[in-house]
Design a protein around this motif. Structure first.
Motif, PDB file in Angstrom:
ATOM      1  N   LEU A 282       1.016  -1.213   0.160  1.00  0.00           N
ATOM      2  CA  LEU A 282      -0.024  -0.036   0.016  1.00  0.00           C
ATOM      3  C   LEU A 282       0.802   1.353   0.121  1.00  0.00           C
ATOM      4  O   LEU A 282       0.514   2.451  -0.146  1.00  0.00           O
ATOM      5  CB  LEU A 282      -0.863   0.045   1.035  1.00  0.00           C
ATOM      6  CG  LEU A 282      -1.950  -1.143   1.369  1.00  0.00           C
ATOM      7  CD1 LEU A 282      -2.640  -1.115   2.584  1.00  0.00           C
ATOM      8  CD2 LEU A 282      -2.930  -1.148   0.189  1.00  0.00           C
ATOM      9  N   ASN A 283       2.298   1.094   0.358  1.00  0.00           N
ATOM     10  CA  ASN A 283       3.186   2.161   0.239  1.00  0.00           C
ATOM     11  C   ASN A 283       2.840   3.244   1.115  1.00  0.00           C
ATOM     12  O   ASN A 283       3.181   4.432   0.936  1.00  0.00           O
ATOM     13  CB  ASN A 283       3.205   3.044  -1.144  1.00  0.00           C
ATOM     14  CG  ASN A 283       3.683   1.841  -2.172  1.00  0.00           C
ATOM     15  OD1 ASN A 283       4.512   1.390  -2.068  1.00  0.00           O
ATOM     16  ND2 ASN A 283       2.843   1.758  -3.264  1.00  0.00           N
ATOM     17  N   VAL A 284       2.276   2.760   2.331  1.00  0.00           N
ATOM     18  CA  VAL A 284       2.262   3.683   3.392  1.00  0.00           C
ATOM     19  C   VAL A 284       2.710   3.223   4.774  1.00  0.00           C
ATOM     20  O   VAL A 284       3.126   2.105   4.767  1.00  0.00           O
ATOM     21  CB  VAL A 284       0.901   4.036   3.656  1.00  0.00           C
ATOM     22  CG1 VAL A 284       0.171   4.781   2.648  1.00  0.00           C
ATOM     23  CG2 VAL A 284      -0.232   2.773   4.022  1.00  0.00           C
ATOM     24  N   PRO A 285       3.010   3.867   5.718  1.00  0.00           N
ATOM     25  CA  PRO A 285       3.837   3.377   6.842  1.00  0.00           C
ATOM     26  C   PRO A 285       2.925   2.308   7.218  1.00  0.00           C
ATOM     27  O   PRO A 285       1.735   2.597   7.560  1.00  0.00           O
ATOM     28  CB  PRO A 285       4.080   4.516   7.978  1.00  0.00           C
ATOM     29  CG  PRO A 285       3.927   5.756   6.821  1.00  0.00           C
ATOM     30  CD  PRO A 285       3.064   5.202   5.524  1.00  0.00           C
ATOM     31  N   ALA A 286       3.430   1.348   7.984  1.00  0.00           N
ATOM     32  CA  ALA A 286       2.469   0.247   8.752  1.00  0.00           C
ATOM     33  C   ALA A 286       3.298  -0.382   9.813  1.00  0.00           C
ATOM     34  O   ALA A 286       4.522  -0.607   9.685  1.00  0.00           O
ATOM     35  CB  ALA A 286       2.111  -0.848   7.539  1.00  0.00           C
TER      36      ALA A 286
END
Ligand code: PEP
Ligand code: MG
Length: 578
Positions: A203-207
C-alpha cells in the motif's frame, strides 16, 4: 486527551500523521472507553437505534423468505432471533450498564453477552444450551450496527489523513485497500513477513503490526503518528511532538525523492558486477509502481491474489487477461508468474472446505501440494500462463517444492497443459522457462533434482526462515524468534546460492530479505545476482548496490558464514554494512 505510545513491528517505513479509523471484524475487537456523564443519554440512544435497526433487518429477511420458497425452518430460526432481540436481557440490560459504568454501548453489550453466554453454559438441557450460538449471533448483529460495517472505508477526500486500526486483517482484506490512499496502517496481530504485512507494504504507506492492543486502546478519530521505520505509534501527540514528526516526515519524503533519480540507472556494483533488481507484485495494476521504481522485471507475481475477495474461481480467460496485461506491460522484461500459493493464511471462500480444515495449515495442503491435489484448478491456471507466454517474456515459478517427485508431477501437468493448447492451435512459447521456489530446508539440502529438472530457482526467504526455525511467520507471539540472520538460515541461503551458481542455474531471492538493506551486501557477497522485492524497496537497494564493492565484501561474508554467536554475527554484519 492522554498521549501514549505503542510499540510493534514496523513493516513499512515512513511517517504518517492522521486520525484513527477503527476497522471492525469481530466481538474480540470491541473498544472499551469511558464516556462523560452528559453523554450517557446519547449513548443509550445509540444503543436503542442499533436494536431498532437489527429488528428491521430481521423483519426484512423474514419478508424476503416468505416471498420465496425457502424451507420453513429458516423462518423459525429468524423468529427465535427476533425473540432474543426483544428479550430485556439483551435489549435493556446493556442500557443499565452504560449508565452505571459510564462506558460505550459496544462494551456494555459485550459485557452483557458474556453474562448470557455463561448462563447458557450452565443449562443442563442440551437443546436450550445450543441456543447460546443464536444469542451470540444476535448480539454480534447489534455490535456490527454499533461499530459500523466491517471494514468500513472512510468517505472519499479524507482517506489521506486516515490511519486504519485493526485487530487483525487477512491478506484478502488488505488487498481491498489497494484502491484507497490511507495515510497508514496498524494491526494488533501479525508477523513481519505475514502475507498481511507484505500486502500492507504494497500500500506504500507506513505500517506497524503486532501492536497487541492498539484496537482496544485507540478510539475512532483520535490523532496519531505512525512511524513505520521506528516501529512506534504515538496516540494524541502534543504540539511539540507533532512538530518534530512533521519535520521528520519532510526529511523522509525528501530522501525518497532523491532516490527517484536512480530510477533508470543501471544497477552495477563499484567493481562492475551487474545486478538484476526485479519487483514482487500481487495484482496486474502493481506493474505501474514497479516500473516507476525502475524494476527490470517481475521476479514474483503472487497469482493467488487473483483468487481472493470474490465468489467463485477466476476462469482461464480471466487469469489469462491478467497475465497478458503484465506480460505486455513489462515490454519484454522477464515476468515470473508463480502458480497459486493458496492455503495457510491465504484462503479462498470457495476452497475453504479443501484447505482450511488442515490442523496445521502452514504444514498442510498449501501451494504446490494444493495445486497437485486439485489438478483441474492447476491445469486451468497453467493454460492461462502458457497462453500469456505468447505476449511477453513470461516464466513459470512453482512454489514450496520439497521433493523431486513434486517437480515431476508439476512438470507433467505443464506438459498436459501444453498438449491441450497445441491440440487447439492456441499459440504459446514452447521454450517457456520453468523454475522452482526454494522455501523448505529439504529443498536446499537435496537440491540436485532441482538443478537438473528446473531452469531457474528463487529463494523464498519468508518461508525458508519459517520452516527452518519452526516459527509461524504470521504469529506475533513468536515474531521475536523470526530471525533472518540466524546462522542456520544464513548457511542454508549460502548453500543454495553456492550450489546453484556452481551448476550455472540462475538463482534469485524473492523473500522480504531481498528488500532489506541490512541484507543487501551479505547477499551480494554470497554470490546473489538477482533480487526481487516490493517495488518501494527497489531504489534503496539499488543505491546500496551502487555503493558496494563485491570483492571487498567477500572476506567479511566468509567470516559471517562461519560465525554462530549472535553478538559476533551482529558485529561482523555492522562492519560489512559500514
Ligand atoms: C517467501 O516465502 O519468501 C515468498 C517469497 O513467498 P510468499 O511470501 O508469498 O510465501
Ligand atoms: Mg513463500
Amino acid at each position: 486527551m492522554v498521549s501514549f505510545a505503542l510499540h510493534g513491528i514496523g513493516v513499512s517505513g515512513g511517517i504518517a500523521i492522521g486520525r484513527a479509523q477503527l476497522v471492525s471484524h469481530a466481538t474480540r475487537e470491541v473498544a472499551h472507553y469511558t464516556i462523560p456523564l452528559a453523554q450517557v443519554p446519547s449513548e443509550i440512544e445509540r444503543f436503542t437505534t442499533a436494536i431498532g435497526e437489527v429488528k428491521n433487518e430481521l423483519e426484512g429477511l423474514h419478508a424476503a423468505l416468505t416471498s420465496g420458497d425457502a424451507p420453513g425452518e429458516f423462518g423459525a430460526f429468524l423468529d427465535i432471533h427476533a425473540m432474543i432481540l426483544n428479550d430485556p436481557t439483551l435489549s435493556e440490560a446493556p442500557k443499565r450498564i452504560i449508565a452505571e459504568q459510564r462506558c460505550n454501548a459496544e462494551w456494555a453489550l459485550t459485557l452483557q453477552m458474556g453474562v448470557l453466554v455463561e448462563q447458557f453454559d450452565q443449562i443442563e438441557d442440551s437443546y436450550l444450551r445450543e441456543r447460546k450460538a443464536d444469542v451470540v449471533q444476535v448480539g454480534e448483529r447489534v455490535l456490527k450496527r454499533l461499530m459500523g460495517r466491517p471494514g468500513t472505508i472512510p468517505p472519499a477526500g479524507v482517506e489521506e489523513q486516515t490511519i486504519l486500526v485493526a485487530h487483525d486483517l487477512s491478506p484478502a482484506d488488505v488487498i481491498q485497500f489497494k484502491q484507497h490512499h490511507f495515510a497508514a496502517f496498524l494491526t494488533d496481530l501479525g508477523g513481519v513477513t505475514s502475507h498481511t504485512a507484505i500486502v500492507a507494504r504494497g500500500l506504500n504507506v507506513p505500517a506497524v503490526v503486532a501492536t497487541h492492543n492498539a484496537r482496544q486502546l485507540i478510539r475512532d478519530g483520535e490523532m496519531m503518528i505512525v512511524d513505520g521505520s521506528n516501529h512506534v505509534v504515538i496516540v494524541n501527540p502534543d504540539r511539540a511532538v507533532l512538530a518534530e514528526y512533521r519535520l521528520k516526515q519532510n526529511e523522509f519524503d525528501l530522501a525518497r525523492q532523491k532516490l527517484r533519480r536512480l530510477r533508470s540507472k543501471r544497477a552495477d556494483t563499484l567493481d562492475g558486477v551487474h545486478i538484476e533488481l526485479h519487483a514482487n507484485i500481487e495484482l496486474p495494476e502493481d506493474i505501474e509502481h514497479a516500473l516507476k521504481n525502475g524494476a527490470t522485471g517481475i521476479g514474483l507475481f503472487r497469482s493467488e491474489f487473483l483468487f481472493l475477495n470474490r465468489t467463485g474461481l477466476p476462469s482461464e480467460d480471466e487469469q489469462f487477461e491478467a497475465f497478458r496485461k503484465v506480460a505486455e506491460g513489462m515490454q519484454g522484461m522477464p515476468v515470473t508468474i508463480r502458480t497459486f500459493d493458496l492455503g495457510a493464511d491465504k484462503q479462498q471462500a470457495d476452497l475453504e472446505g479443501l484447505a482450511r480444515v488442515a490442523p496445521n495449515p502452514a504444514l498442510g495442503l498449501r501451494a504446490i501440494r494444493f495445486c497437485l491435489a486439485e489438478p483441474r484448478l492447476f491445469l486451468t491456471q497453467l493454460r492461462a500462463i502458457l497462453r500469456a507466454t505468447h505476449y511477453g517474456n513470461v516464466r513459470i515459478l512453482l512454489p514450496m517444492l520439497a521433493s523431486s517427485s513434486e517437480i515431476d508431477q508439476a512438470l507433467a501437468m505443464v506438459a498436459r497443459a501444453r498438449e491441450s493448447l497445441r491440440e487447439q492451435n492456441v499459440p504459446f512459447n514452447p521454450d517457456v522457462q520453468i523454475g522452482g521456489m526454494i522455501e523448505i530446508p529439504a529443498a536446499v539440502l537435496a537440491m540436485g533434482a532441482f538443478l537438473r529438472k528446473l531452469d531457474f530457482l528463487s529463494i523464498g526467504t519468508n518461508d525458508l526462515i519459517q520452516y527452518t526455525l519452526a516459527v509461524d511467520r504470521a504469529d506475533d507471539a513468536v515474531s521475536h524468534l523470526f530471525d533472518p540472520m540466524h546462522p542456520a538460515v544464513l548457511r542454508l541461503i549460502a548453500l543454495a546460492i553456492g550450489t546453484a551458481s556452481k551448476a550455472k542455474v540462475p538463482i534469485a531471492v524473492c523473500g522480504e530479505m531481498a528488500g532489506d538493506l541490512q541484507s543487501t551486501r551479505l547477499l551480494l557477497g554470497l554470490g546473489l545476482r538477482e533480487f526481487s522485492m516490493h517495488p518501494s524497496h527497489l531504489l534503496g537497494v539499488k543505491q546500496r548496490v551502487l555503493q558496494t564493492d563485491v570483492t571487498a565484501t567477500e572476506p567479511w561474508v566468509e567470516r559471517i558464514r562461519r560465525a554462530d554467536e549472535p553478538d559476533k554475527l551482529a558485529m561482523l554484519l555492522a562492519r560489512l554494512n559500514a
